[in-house]
Design a protein around this motif. Structure first.
Motif, PDB file in Angstrom:
ATOM      1  N   ASP A  99       0.596  -1.123  -0.069  1.00 23.04           N
ATOM      2  CA  ASP A  99       0.141  -0.014   0.069  1.00 23.04           C
ATOM      3  C   ASP A  99       0.822   1.297   0.018  1.00 23.04           C
ATOM      4  O   ASP A  99       0.287   2.293  -0.347  1.00 23.04           O
ATOM      5  CB  ASP A  99      -0.797   0.000   1.268  1.00 23.04           C
ATOM      6  CG  ASP A  99      -2.251  -0.744   1.112  1.00 23.04           C
ATOM      7  OD1 ASP A  99      -2.899  -0.691   0.059  1.00 23.04           O
ATOM      8  OD2 ASP A  99      -2.447  -1.593   2.028  1.00 23.04           O
ATOM      9  N   THR A 100       2.156   1.201   0.422  1.00 24.45           N
ATOM     10  CA  THR A 100       2.810   2.555   0.618  1.00 24.45           C
ATOM     11  C   THR A 100       3.987   2.472   0.123  1.00 24.45           C
ATOM     12  O   THR A 100       4.851   1.011   0.084  1.00 24.45           O
ATOM     13  CB  THR A 100       2.661   3.056   2.104  1.00 24.45           C
ATOM     14  OG1 THR A 100       3.542   2.009   2.804  1.00 24.45           O
ATOM     15  CG2 THR A 100       1.478   3.140   2.974  1.00 24.45           C
ATOM     16  N   LEU A 103       6.574   1.119   3.066  1.00 29.28           N
ATOM     17  CA  LEU A 103       6.548  -0.381   3.226  1.00 29.28           C
ATOM     18  C   LEU A 103       7.282  -1.061   1.807  1.00 29.28           C
ATOM     19  O   LEU A 103       7.828  -2.190   2.075  1.00 29.28           O
ATOM     20  CB  LEU A 103       5.069  -0.849   3.370  1.00 29.28           C
ATOM     21  CG  LEU A 103       4.968  -2.465   3.482  1.00 29.28           C
ATOM     22  CD1 LEU A 103       5.641  -2.703   5.010  1.00 29.28           C
ATOM     23  CD2 LEU A 103       3.404  -2.607   3.848  1.00 29.28           C
ATOM     24  N   ALA A 109       5.317  -3.725  10.480  1.00 31.47           N
ATOM     25  CA  ALA A 109       4.564  -2.765   9.908  1.00 31.47           C
ATOM     26  C   ALA A 109       3.068  -3.063  10.798  1.00 31.47           C
ATOM     27  O   ALA A 109       2.643  -1.847  11.214  1.00 31.47           O
ATOM     28  CB  ALA A 109       4.436  -2.671   8.284  1.00 31.47           C
ATOM     29  N   GLU A 110       2.815  -4.175  10.811  1.00 30.98           N
ATOM     30  CA  GLU A 110       1.431  -4.733  11.283  1.00 30.98           C
ATOM     31  C   GLU A 110       1.249  -4.036  12.969  1.00 30.98           C
ATOM     32  O   GLU A 110       0.656  -3.692  13.589  1.00 30.98           O
ATOM     33  CB  GLU A 110       0.987  -5.859  11.151  1.00 30.98           C
ATOM     34  CG  GLU A 110       0.420  -6.163   9.516  1.00 30.98           C
ATOM     35  CD  GLU A 110      -0.866  -5.496   9.009  1.00 30.98           C
ATOM     36  OE1 GLU A 110      -1.833  -5.511   9.970  1.00 30.98           O
ATOM     37  OE2 GLU A 110      -0.774  -4.863   8.250  1.00 30.98           O
ATOM     38  N   GLN A 111       2.622  -4.568  13.289  1.00 33.25           N
ATOM     39  CA  GLN A 111       2.859  -4.335  14.930  1.00 33.25           C
ATOM     40  C   GLN A 111       2.956  -2.744  15.173  1.00 33.25           C
ATOM     41  O   GLN A 111       2.069  -2.279  16.285  1.00 33.25           O
ATOM     42  CB  GLN A 111       4.128  -4.832  15.205  1.00 33.25           C
ATOM     43  CG  GLN A 111       4.072  -6.408  15.292  1.00 33.25           C
ATOM     44  CD  GLN A 111       3.328  -6.910  16.562  1.00 33.25           C
ATOM     45  OE1 GLN A 111       3.170  -6.545  17.427  1.00 33.25           O
ATOM     46  NE2 GLN A 111       2.767  -8.088  16.549  1.00 33.25           N
ATOM     47  N   HIS A 112       3.206  -1.894  14.464  1.00 28.30           N
ATOM     48  CA  HIS A 112       3.379  -0.656  14.486  1.00 28.30           C
ATOM     49  C   HIS A 112       1.990  -0.061  14.543  1.00 28.30           C
ATOM     50  O   HIS A 112       1.609   0.904  14.906  1.00 28.30           O
ATOM     51  CB  HIS A 112       4.412  -0.275  13.567  1.00 28.30           C
ATOM     52  CG  HIS A 112       4.596   1.601  13.733  1.00 28.30           C
ATOM     53  ND1 HIS A 112       5.209   2.030  14.700  1.00 28.30           N
ATOM     54  CD2 HIS A 112       4.085   2.301  13.010  1.00 28.30           C
ATOM     55  CE1 HIS A 112       5.346   3.513  14.544  1.00 28.30           C
ATOM     56  NE2 HIS A 112       4.670   3.449  13.431  1.00 28.30           N
ATOM     57  N   ARG A 113       1.276  -0.644  13.375  1.00 24.09           N
ATOM     58  CA  ARG A 113      -0.151  -0.065  13.278  1.00 24.09           C
ATOM     59  C   ARG A 113      -1.044  -0.379  14.593  1.00 24.09           C
ATOM     60  O   ARG A 113      -1.898   0.471  15.029  1.00 24.09           O
ATOM     61  CB  ARG A 113      -0.794  -0.263  11.968  1.00 24.09           C
ATOM     62  CG  ARG A 113      -0.201   0.351  10.761  1.00 24.09           C
ATOM     63  CD  ARG A 113      -1.009   0.162   9.499  1.00 24.09           C
ATOM     64  NE  ARG A 113      -1.040  -1.261   8.969  1.00 24.09           N
ATOM     65  CZ  ARG A 113      -0.104  -1.583   8.211  1.00 24.09           C
ATOM     66  NH1 ARG A 113       0.362  -0.728   7.617  1.00 24.09           N
ATOM     67  NH2 ARG A 113      -0.282  -2.985   7.944  1.00 24.09           N
ATOM     68  N   ARG A 114      -0.858  -1.227  15.226  1.00 22.20           N
ATOM     69  CA  ARG A 114      -1.756  -1.782  16.181  1.00 22.20           C
ATOM     70  C   ARG A 114      -1.841  -0.809  17.502  1.00 22.20           C
ATOM     71  O   ARG A 114      -0.571  -0.165  17.699  1.00 22.20           O
ATOM     72  CB  ARG A 114      -1.365  -3.272  16.666  1.00 22.20           C
ATOM     73  CG  ARG A 114      -1.673  -4.128  15.593  1.00 22.20           C
ATOM     74  CD  ARG A 114      -1.349  -5.649  16.070  1.00 22.20           C
ATOM     75  NE  ARG A 114      -1.466  -6.719  15.217  1.00 22.20           N
ATOM     76  CZ  ARG A 114      -0.719  -7.818  15.277  1.00 22.20           C
ATOM     77  NH1 ARG A 114      -0.240  -8.095  16.291  1.00 22.20           N
ATOM     78  NH2 ARG A 114      -1.097  -8.713  14.295  1.00 22.20           N
ATOM     79  N   PRO A 115      -2.933  -0.646  17.942  1.00 26.02           N
ATOM     80  CA  PRO A 115      -2.760   0.462  19.155  1.00 26.02           C
ATOM     81  C   PRO A 115      -2.265  -0.272  20.406  1.00 26.02           C
ATOM     82  O   PRO A 115      -2.410  -1.369  20.394  1.00 26.02           O
ATOM     83  CB  PRO A 115      -4.453   0.743  19.061  1.00 26.02           C
ATOM     84  CG  PRO A 115      -4.977  -0.213  18.678  1.00 26.02           C
ATOM     85  CD  PRO A 115      -4.230  -0.857  17.480  1.00 26.02           C
ATOM     86  N   ASP A 171      -1.711  -7.049   3.873  1.00 22.04           N
ATOM     87  CA  ASP A 171      -2.190  -7.057   5.149  1.00 22.04           C
ATOM     88  C   ASP A 171      -3.169  -8.163   5.350  1.00 22.04           C
ATOM     89  O   ASP A 171      -3.876  -8.259   6.169  1.00 22.04           O
ATOM     90  CB  ASP A 171      -2.940  -5.651   5.449  1.00 22.04           C
ATOM     91  CG  ASP A 171      -3.953  -5.469   4.377  1.00 22.04           C
ATOM     92  OD1 ASP A 171      -4.330  -6.281   3.555  1.00 22.04           O
ATOM     93  OD2 ASP A 171      -4.721  -4.414   4.336  1.00 22.04           O
TER      94      ASP A 171
END
Length: 220
Positions: free
Chosen positions: A87-88, A91, A211-217, A147
């Motif tokens: 997506d980016t 990434l 990247a997924e870990q970074h996005r999770r609150p 994702d």
């Protein structure tokens, strides 16, 4: 042979001089790359991708990329590896760099090469890379994304591509060092194609997981 010049699609108009002086074209000239890609050592490849991977999205044709993907041309009977869509641009770069680093770590463990060429033997291999693009020209194409989702990609979408090829040619350990058609120091390894493909895949998955870990609150 002259340099290929790439136009920055984030600018509505760009003079020839501005195009010549643009960050991407200047970088390619500075590093004596006639196009967006070259044959080089793995440490150099990592440095090049870190510098211009994200930037490349602005220079794709026929318009600026909005998605990315990375293709690894594996050797032997192992087919090419293609990442899900990314997506980016950040990434995109991270996925490529982690794939390359994982690949380098595996190749560095090649004891046959180390015996013959020393501890920096993996840095003497010369794979290649090329930046390009892919245009979705049909409506309604369903694709996998990093994702884990499946989405429809509209026609006209441009995907920034990084193609990595010239993987080290596999040679059985008991034949390594014998006379070969290829330059052993820069082209041959005792690491088989399946393990090389797996190392690259594990690397890009590591970048996606981070990247997924970074996005999770965070909770506290």
């Amino acid at each position: 042979m002259g340099n290929t010049l790439y136009r920055d699609h984030t600018k509505r108009s760009e003079t020839d001089q501005e195009m010549w002086d643009s960050p991407l074209n200047s970088y390619l000239r500075q590093h004596q790359m006639g196009r967006a890609g070259t044959i080089c050592t793995l440490p150099d490849m990592v440095r090049h991708v870190e510098k211009i991977g994200s930037l490349w999205w602005q220079y794709t044709n026929p318009s600026q990329a909005t998605l990315g993907a990375i293709r690894f041309i594996n050797g032997g009977i192992v087919g090419p590896s293609l990442t899900p869509l990314i997506d980016t641009s950040e990434l995109f770069t991270n996925v490529a760099v982690e794939g390359l680093r994982s690949w380098h770590t595996l190749l560095a463990a090649d004891t046959g090469r180390r015996t013959l060429y020393g501890d920096d033997h993996a840095d003497q291999l010369l794979p290649g890379f090329t930046f390009g693009e892919y245009l979705f020209d049909q409506e309604g194409t369903r694709c996998a994304f990093t994702d884990g989702t499946q989405r429809t990609v509209p026609a006209g979408t441009v995907v920034a591509m990084l193609v990595i090829d010239r993987v080290p040619i596999y040679c059985p350990p008991d034949h390594f060092g014998l006379p070969s058609y290829y330059d052993t120091k820069s082209r041959i390894s005792t690491v088989d194609y399946f393990r090389q493909a797996d190392a690259i895949q594990q690397g890009w998955k590591k970048a996606v997981d981070a990247a997924e870990q970074h996005r999770r609150p965070t909770t506290g």
